[in-house]
Design a protein around this motif. Structure first.
Motif, short mmCIF file in Angstrom:
data_model
loop_
_atom_site.label_atom_id
_atom_site.label_comp_id
_atom_site.label_asym_id
_atom_site.label_seq_id
_atom_site.Cartn_x
_atom_site.Cartn_y
_atom_site.Cartn_z
N CYS A 27 0.90 -1.23 0.24
CA CYS A 27 -0.11 0.00 0.06
C CYS A 27 0.75 1.23 0.23
N GLU A 28 0.37 2.46 -0.46
CA GLU A 28 0.92 3.54 -0.52
C GLU A 28 1.04 4.21 0.90
N HIS A 29 0.11 4.06 2.04
CA HIS A 29 -0.23 4.36 3.02
C HIS A 29 -0.73 3.48 4.13
N VAL A 30 -0.15 3.30 5.01
CA VAL A 30 -0.75 2.41 6.28
C VAL A 30 -0.59 3.48 7.65
N PRO A 31 -1.67 3.47 8.22
CA PRO A 31 -1.82 4.12 9.34
C PRO A 31 -1.10 3.59 10.55
N VAL A 32 -0.35 4.37 11.38
CA VAL A 32 0.66 3.67 12.26
C VAL A 32 0.23 4.47 13.53
N GLU A 33 0.50 3.86 14.63
CA GLU A 33 0.25 4.29 16.05
C GLU A 33 1.79 4.13 16.70
N PRO A 34 1.79 5.03 17.75
CA PRO A 34 3.17 5.19 18.48
C PRO A 34 3.89 3.86 18.84
N LEU A 35 2.98 2.80 19.33
CA LEU A 35 3.64 1.55 19.62
C LEU A 35 4.04 0.57 18.38
N ASP A 36 3.49 1.16 17.14
CA ASP A 36 3.64 0.35 16.09
C ASP A 36 5.22 0.33 15.54
N HIS A 37 5.87 -0.73 15.19
CA HIS A 37 7.20 -0.91 14.74
C HIS A 37 7.19 -0.92 13.29
N SER A 38 7.81 0.25 12.61
CA SER A 38 8.30 0.17 11.07
C SER A 38 9.54 -0.44 11.16
#
Length: 193
Positions: free
Chosen positions: A164-175
């Protein structure tokens, strides 16, 4: 709360897309992704590799798991031990896997526990991701919790048709900075040649 809704909407969208893709595509993608994983420097230097066991709708990386064992490396796979919590357990052979939580093949409870500090690289699955490594999982938080206790390299794998071009992320999500599809490898969003 808005991000949670966005994630749920994106999961539904990707699952719908996935339902129209033949399983043969995921086998082909998994074979190509496995070949790219073999050539990663993180794999070459690793003594202990943690990798997921593919389920339908994911890149089938069984060839990679077989090669890890054939190369004489230690192979750790996830074992779900509580909601949102998993451990790495070492297996010697893929025949040790048995159906576990959510129908995912897992090692037996008796398999040797592997500390995150012993793991040299983690191969991470996703529902979808961006080429920058922003990842959307299934929503249980298993990998985000595990990766918060792990400070080594990780590689995110995703079939190209699910990027995907965009994935919503939250502070605890690891990129995860390294992303591999069946047609390309990206480091920090830049395609490697």
């Amino acid at each position: 709360m808005q991000l949670v809704k966005e994630k749920a909407t994106l999961r539904r969208k990707i699952r719908e897309i996935r339902s129209h893709i033949p399983e043969s595509y995921f086998r082909m993608a998994g074979e190509a992704i496995s070949k790219q994983l073999f050539s990663c420097p993180e794999y070459h230097t690793a003594r202990t590799v943690m990798a997921f066991v593919s389920t339908p709708g994911e890149a089938d990386i069984y060839p990679f798991l077989q090669r890890v064992l054939a190369d004489g490396k230690h192979l750790a796979v996830p074992l779900c031990i509580a909601p949102g919590v998993m451990e790495a357990r070492q297996i010697e052979d893929l025949s040790q896997l048995e159906e576990g939580h959510y129908g995912i093949p897992e090692p037996p409870n008796t398999a040797e526990l592997v500390s995150p500090t012993e793991i040299d690289v983690v191969i991470v699955p996703c529902v979808t991701c961006t080429i920058n490594g922003e990842r959307l999982g299934h929503g249980g938080g298993y990998y985000d919790r595990f990766l918060s206790a792990y400070d080594g390299p990780a590689i995110l794998v995703c079939p190209e048709r699910l990027i995907c071009e965009h994935v919503p992320v939250e502070p605890l999500d690891h990129s995860i900075p390294v992303v591999i599809t069946e047609i390309a490898s990206y480091r920090n969003g830049i395609m490697e040649t």
